[in-house]
Design a protein around this motif. Structure first.
Motif, short mmCIF file in Angstrom:
data_model
loop_
_atom_site.label_atom_id
_atom_site.label_comp_id
_atom_site.label_asym_id
_atom_site.label_seq_id
_atom_site.Cartn_x
_atom_site.Cartn_y
_atom_site.Cartn_z
N ILE A 83 -44.37 -21.60 68.53
CA ILE A 83 -43.53 -20.63 67.84
C ILE A 83 -43.21 -21.08 66.42
O ILE A 83 -42.44 -20.45 65.71
CB ILE A 83 -42.23 -20.35 68.63
N GLY A 84 -43.78 -22.19 66.01
CA GLY A 84 -43.58 -22.68 64.65
C GLY A 84 -42.15 -23.10 64.36
O GLY A 84 -41.67 -22.93 63.24
N CYS A 85 -41.46 -23.69 65.34
CA CYS A 85 -40.04 -24.01 65.17
C CYS A 85 -39.83 -25.30 64.38
O CYS A 85 -38.74 -25.57 63.92
CB CYS A 85 -39.37 -24.13 66.54
N ARG A 86 -40.87 -26.11 64.24
CA ARG A 86 -40.84 -27.34 63.45
C ARG A 86 -39.98 -28.45 64.07
O ARG A 86 -39.63 -29.42 63.39
CB ARG A 86 -40.36 -27.09 62.01
N LEU A 87 -39.60 -28.31 65.34
CA LEU A 87 -38.86 -29.41 65.98
C LEU A 87 -39.71 -30.67 66.01
O LEU A 87 -39.23 -31.79 65.84
CB LEU A 87 -38.48 -29.02 67.41
N CYS A 88 -41.00 -30.49 66.23
CA CYS A 88 -41.91 -31.63 66.34
C CYS A 88 -41.99 -32.40 65.02
O CYS A 88 -42.02 -33.63 65.01
CB CYS A 88 -43.30 -31.16 66.76
N VAL A 103 -48.27 -22.56 63.19
CA VAL A 103 -48.81 -23.37 64.28
C VAL A 103 -48.86 -24.83 63.83
O VAL A 103 -49.14 -25.13 62.67
CB VAL A 103 -50.18 -22.84 64.76
N ALA A 104 -48.50 -25.74 64.76
CA ALA A 104 -48.42 -27.16 64.42
C ALA A 104 -49.81 -27.80 64.39
O ALA A 104 -50.72 -27.38 65.11
CB ALA A 104 -47.55 -27.87 65.44
N HIS A 105 -49.97 -28.80 63.51
CA HIS A 105 -51.22 -29.56 63.42
C HIS A 105 -50.87 -31.03 63.50
O HIS A 105 -49.92 -31.46 62.86
CB HIS A 105 -51.93 -29.30 62.09
N ILE A 106 -51.69 -31.80 64.23
CA ILE A 106 -51.47 -33.25 64.28
C ILE A 106 -52.54 -33.92 63.44
O ILE A 106 -53.72 -33.59 63.54
CB ILE A 106 -51.54 -33.77 65.74
#
Lengths: 276, 450
Positions: free
Chosen positions: A220-225, A240-243
């Motif tokens: 959900i693109g919350c940026r908690l990560c 979307v998150a990227h590692i």
């Protein structure tokens, strides 16, 4: 002239012609011999012989020639991995270096129970046919795995299977040849270093609200990560998150915090594949 | 002129009797209306209203972006609830303008004002068609004003009104020709003003005698007009067939009707041109047929764009219990909709409801190609559908281009005729965009090497 004389003359004639041709061939063979690097044959014997093309050369012969000439590194074959690299380095007399194993990773975790359906799809049962339709197949999400398994049919190593509606990579069998990456019409599969424990299993660029409507397992693109990560290896682009696998330390803090559980522990996924 | 026929084609059952005698009835929506910004071929329009804005009937709510694009107007008066992504009729989330209807239908300023079009210049007429957001109402949704500006206007010899309506089940064009023939004829007169040397032909299949009689009556006394009767056959209403019918020549591969001096427009589009130019009314409603064995009450409606399909065919009373599938469009070329909560827009001419899913049945009977060649005999373009399908299945796009796959109009005729139930049309729909991309790459490479 009797029959037996004719026979004897024929035999002698043929023998003489054969001898002459033989002498000529030996001479020509020595004169025009192509020098073959003995190393090339030895290297070729070590290679697996799948001719999969994952190294980027035209089959195993092509790679063997390139290695023998010193144009390609000895650990170029992703299928053979470290053992083959060690054998070849012995032949070539150079250090193999640390050949890093890579594997394919499917950026979707929208299994049948998590991804919501918007319609019924009864058309041609292939990913490329379903992906050509504006609304894709039955899943509400437009970016996710369609689950018809075209990646499965192209895999030479039986390393990718559709389990519960999505493609799952068996990392013990995967050799990162990249055939599934090229086949997937949704462009969901990427090649990542095998050492990386965590991956973001979502490809949806929709906003969080829409993702929530479409799938329980969507980023959900919350940026908690990004706030959890100590090395700054995780970023959120297009919802979307990227590692960044180069700098990731595999601490798992991002995965623990992720509210949608889309940052998955890939080592756990293999077990699902084997039990299913 | 005798009854025109073309090579190939099939004879699907008409099913026109379900709704043919139902007059066009205005359908007034009660709930919210959704206007996707992409209702045409080309670039999506840009919304010009925002949340809580008040809008009136015929007010511009999204403006065209670029040359091949189209304006979108509100079909009701009310308040803008949101500008947000909504599911469109293809099952894709598209930026849409959501309007809450106040049920008063207050007209925007100037809408409905009569103009004497004979005094307008060609540029003024084209601008009016463009501003009114008129697009091809036959189903493709190509901006009409672009068609009105061919490269060689002096070579246009024929204006063809497409009233063939060869698709089974659909009757809204038939009803329009019977009830408002003057709108179509006036629309053609406006187009004739742009091309003074051209002649006007109204092409109708012979299974619509009432429409033929009505159009003949409307054109009586004007020798520029004629009615062309067409044999009942699918796909008679294909642009290429009509061009062949009036000129006697076959269109070349990858060419437009203008290459043979023709402009082909659907009858509903011509009526929209009349409304846009002579009545200052933008395109915000159109005829729509509700038909099929799953429709409780087959009917012809004048539907306001943005109306949700679920209002027209509610689960209770609109659809028969057990309806499995709803197509937007007719049975031959229609696309299945994901659910009935989707908005209707400019390109939609019918809602065909089915109790049984024909695709599912066909999939059950699917066998390998038996090389009977039936698809080749019925193809209206003379293509080789079997070879094209094989090329796509083998992912050989160059082969698809080589067998002229890009000329396919996706009419579904081969699919209909195939005894092995091969999903030919879906394969072509899958392969065509990919092959077109390959074509572009090839062309840019060619230009690069020069």
């Amino acid at each position: 002239m009797s029959g037996s004389t004719l026979l004897i003359i024929t035999i002698i004639l043929l023998a003489v012609v054969g001898l002459l041709v033989g002498v000529m061939l030996v001479f020509a063979g020595n004169k025009f011999a192509v020098e073959i690097d003995p190393k090339e044959a030895e290297v070729r014997a070590c290679l697996p012989g799948n001719n999969c093309g994952a190294c980027g050369y035209p089959g195993c012969d092509g790679l063997a020639a390139a290695i023998a000439k010193g144009e390609a590194p000895v650990n170029k074959c992703p299928v053979g991995g470290a053992p083959v690299a060690a054998q070849i380095s012995e032949i070539m007399g150079v250090e193999a270096g640390a050949a890093e194993k890579h594997v394919a990773f499917v950026r979707c975790s929208g299994t049948c129970d998590k991804a919501k359906e918007k319609s019924v799809y009864v058309g041609i049962q292939t990913c490329s046919a379903a992906a050509a339709i504006p609304g894709k197949a039955s899943k509400a999400c437009q970016a996710g795995c369609l689950g018809f398994g075209e990646c499965m049919t192209v895999c030479d190593f039986d390393a990718i299977h559709v389990v519960n509606g999505i493609a799952v990579v068996d990392r013990t069998k995967c050799v990162a040849c990249g055939k599934c990456v090229a086949t997937c019409p949704q462009h969901l599969i990427e090649i990542i270093p095998d050492k990386s424990t965590y991956g973001v299993a979502c490809n949806s660029h929709e906003s969080g609200k829409i993702v929530k409507q479409q799938c329980e397992a969507g980023c959900i693109g919350c940026r908690l990560c990004t706030r959890q990560c100590e090395t700054g290896s995780i970023s959120v682009e297009n919802n979307v998150a990227h590692i960044d696998y180069e700098t990731c330390t595999h601490c798992g803090k991002c995965a623990a915090k992720c509210p949608a559980k889309v940052i998955v522990n890939r080592t756990g996924k293999v077990e699902i594949a084997e039990t299913a | 002129m005798g009854i025109y026929n073309f090579r190939g084609g099939v004879h699907p059952k008409g099913y026109k009797e379900l709704s043919a005698d139902k007059p066009l009835k205005e359908f007034l929506p009660s709930g919210e209306l959704v206007f996707p910004v992409s209702q045409h071929v080309g670039k999506p329009a840009i919304p010009v209203v925002k949340r809580n804005d008040l809008v009136k009937v015929g007010q511009l709510i999204a403006r065209a972006d670029g040359f091949i694009s189209s304006n979108i107007h509100s079909s009701v008066s009310g308040k803008v609830k949101a500008v947000e992504p909504r599911l469109n009729n293809a099952g894709v989330m598209v930026e849409s303008i959501v309007i809450i209807n106040d049920n008063e239908y207050t007209l925007a300023e100037g809408v409905g004002e009569k103009t004497d079009y004979t005094k307008l210049s060609a540029k003024e007429i084209i601008d009016k068609i463009k501003d009114a957001g008129v697009v091809g109402l036959g189903g493709a949704g190509f901006p009409t004003f672009v068609k009105m500006m061919p490269q060689k206007p002096e070579e246009i010899r024929w204006i063809v009104a497409n009233g063939a309506e060869c698709e089974p089940g659909i009757t809204c064009d038939d009803r329009l020709m019977q009830e408002h023939p003057e709108e179509i004829v006036e629309g053609m007169k406006i187009v004739l003003q742009l091309f003074p040397t051209a002649k006007a032909v109204i092409a109708i299949e012979t299974n619509k005698p009432a429409a033929i009689a009505s159009m003949k009556k409307a054109i009586a006394g004007d020798n520029r007009f004629s009615v062309l009767e067409l044999k009942v056959k699918y796909p008679q209403g294909g642009e290429r067939n009509l061009v062949h019918a009036v000129t006697g020549q076959y269109m070349e591969s990858a060419s437009l009707p203008a290459s043979l001096g023709c402009i082909v427009d659907n009858v509903a589009t011509l009526a929209a041109i009349y409304k846009a130019v002579a009545l200052n009314t933008p395109l915000y409603e159109r005829g729509l047929t509700v038909t099929g064995d799953g429709a409780a009450q087959p009917a012809n409606y004048i539907v306001k764009f943005g109306t949700l399909a679920s209002e027209i065919i509610p689960d209770e009373g609109g659809l028969k219990p057990g309806t499995k599938k709803v197509l937007l469009g007719g049975p031959m070329m229609g696309m299945a909709i994901p659910n009935t909560d989707i908005p209707l827009e400019k390109r939609n001419n019918a809602l065909t409801c089915y109790l049984e899913d024909e695709v599912e049945i066909a999939q059950g009977k699917l066998t390998n190609c038996i090389r009977c060649g039936k698809c080749i005999r019925v193809c209206p373009l003379g293509l080789y559908p079997q070879m094209m399908a094989e090329a796509i299945e083998k992912n050989n796009l160059q082969r698809f281009i080589d067998v002229h796959g890009l000329d396919c109009i996706q009419c579904g005729t081969c699919n209909f005729a195939c005894p092995a139930k091969r999903p030919l049309t879906q394969l072509f729909k899958q392969g065509k965009p990919l092959a077109m991309a390959l074509n572009r790459i090839n062309q840019s490479k060619k230009e690069g090497s020069k």
